[in-house]
Scaffold this active site. Structure first.
Site, PDB file in Angstrom:
ATOM      1  N   TYR A 107      -1.415 -11.809   2.728  1.00 17.72           N
ATOM      2  CA  TYR A 107      -0.839 -10.472   3.047  1.00 17.72           C
ATOM      3  C   TYR A 107       0.120 -10.037   1.947  1.00 17.72           C
ATOM      4  CZ  TYR A 107       1.052  -6.440   5.119  1.00 17.72           C
ATOM      5  OH  TYR A 107       1.747  -5.066   5.177  1.00 17.72           O
ATOM      6  N   GLU A 195      -0.540  -1.586   0.363  1.00 16.46           N
ATOM      7  CA  GLU A 195      -0.912  -2.842   1.097  1.00 16.46           C
ATOM      8  C   GLU A 195      -2.234  -3.430   0.927  1.00 16.46           C
ATOM      9  OE1 GLU A 195      -0.230  -3.449   5.762  1.00 16.46           O
ATOM     10  OE2 GLU A 195      -1.763  -2.411   5.371  1.00 16.46           O
TER      11      GLU A 195
END
Ligand code: GDP
Ligand code: MN
Length: 383
Positions: A107, A195
């Site tokens: 992530y 993101e």
């Protein structure tokens, strides 16, 4: 303004971040052709601006072009519903991308930490899943690095962070490169959020952005004409897209009382007053400072494009905004007369008297205070 995954990936590529090859289409036949180009090994992904897309059934892997095309056909025109977006969104475009062999999922995000007045980079070895869940259950698995937007980030600091996050040695240097590129992209595109979940480590050891989410600061769209033009297919709401093209600060809220004011604070107070009076605001709209009649007219028109709107509250406290300009704009917007909406105004401040004189004898209902105006518009709309 949120960008679609495919637009975000195009942006990433411009900044040198590795992304899987792929193309978008709204046509299942076209989807088959794209899938064939990749030998049938593809991932088909709904391009909708909502979280939890995979869980909602919007992402599927294939080893056969016909099956990929059949899934594309099923997706296009379908409404996807997720926990993050219970109202759902209709799929208009699908991304057909080359399948990558993923060994591990990480992530990565870049956002703004307002309290620290810095950018913050978040890196985690626990990618692919819901990051909120990771944050709740194992907060130590997310490593945060603050970045001074003027000075950027030193490689050594990043290397330490990536190591601390527990990424394997072969991914570390690539992750440092990806973060540096995305921080640069964040600053240069006036992003609010970037993101990547997951950042994929492929079985042959390459780091690649398998998913991509970018939101650009709406207030900076004037510096990025390209994005504002794409607004129609990238905004969640048609009216917001139209407003964005006109440079109007409009947020769709879904109720039936339209609201226009000058200054964000006054508009928010107006929303509260309408709610307190038992009404349901349809939108937020700030005409901005010093709006001329033409601008006010455009703003009224945007609000009235929302067919749910039964009442309209116009709340102006004039400083540089003049009451007479506002009145002229309102009258111009209702010129053709066939609009079935109750309108209540409260105009105070600069040139208020001139404005009210112009509105005399018109269909516009007057009010002395914001509260009175809110109560009147709610009553008129329900009556
Ligand atoms: P999201 O649910 O909207 O976040 O969609 P993602 O693009 O993140 O996809 C969800 C999951 O699908 C990822 O976490 C991956 O596990 C998987 N996935 C997506 N693209 C690929 C791919 O090219 N190859 C493989 N093996 N898995 C993929
Ligand atoms: Mn994802």
């Amino acid at each position: 303004m949120k960008l679609h995954e495919y637009q975000s990936k195009e942006l990433f590529a411009k900044f040198g971040v590795a992304v899987p090859r792929g193309e978008v289409t709204s046509d299942p036949e076209e989807a088959r052709k794209i899938a064939e180009k990749f030998g049938g090994d593809v991932v088909v992904k709904a391009q909708v601006l909502m979280g939890g897309r995979g869980k909602a059934g919007g992402v599927k892997l294939f080893h056969d072009a016909d099956e990929a095309a059949a899934f594309a056909k099923e997706l296009i025109g379908k409404k996807l519903v997720s926990i993050q977006n219970p109202a759902g969104m209709v799929v208009e475009l699908v991304l057909v991308g080359e399948l990558i062999d993923i060994a591990e999922e990480y992530y990565l995000s870049v956002l703004l930490d307002r309290a620290e007045q810095r950018l913050v980079v978040m890196i985690s070895k626990e990618g692919g899943m819901d990051i909120e869940e990771v944050a709740a259950k194992q907060p130590e698995a997310i490593v945060r690095v603050l970045v001074d937007p003027a000075w950027g980030l030193d490689d050594y600091e990043l290397r330490a962070a990536v190591k601390k996050a527990g990424l394997p040695p072969k991914a570390q240097r690539q992750m440092v490169g990806m973060v540096q590129s995305l921080v640069k992209a964040y600053i240069e595109t006036d992003a609010e959020l970037i993101e990547v979940n997951p950042v994929a480590l492929t079985t042959d050891g390459k780091l690649i952005a398998a998913d991509a989410k970018v939101a650009i600061d709406d207030s900076a769209l004037f510096r990025h004409a390209g994005y504002a033009e794409q607004a129609d297919d990238a905004m969640e709401n048609e009216l917001e897209a139209e407003a964005a093209r006109k440079g109007i600060a409009y947020v769709h809220l879904g109720g039936d009382i339209g609201i226009i004011g000058n200054g964000a604070g006054l508009v928010m107070c107006s929303l509260d007053e309408v709610s307190a009076a038992g009404g349901d605001p349809a939108n937020f709209l700030d005409v901005g400072g010093g709006a001329q009649a033409e601008r006010v007219k455009e703003c009224v028109e945007i609000v009235l494009m929302d067919k749910n709107v039964k009442g309209l509250l116009i709340n102006i406290f004039g400083g540089i905004t003049r009451g007479d300009e506002v009145a002229k704009g309102i009258l111009a917007a209702f010129d053709d007369g066939d609009v079935d909406v109750e309108v209540v105004e409260r105009i105070e401040g600069t040139a208020a008297e001139e404005g009210l004189k112009l509105l005399e004898g018109s269909r516009i209902i007057g009010a002395k205070t914001m509260r009175e105006a809110a109560q009147k518009v709610v009553a008129a709309a329900s009556g």
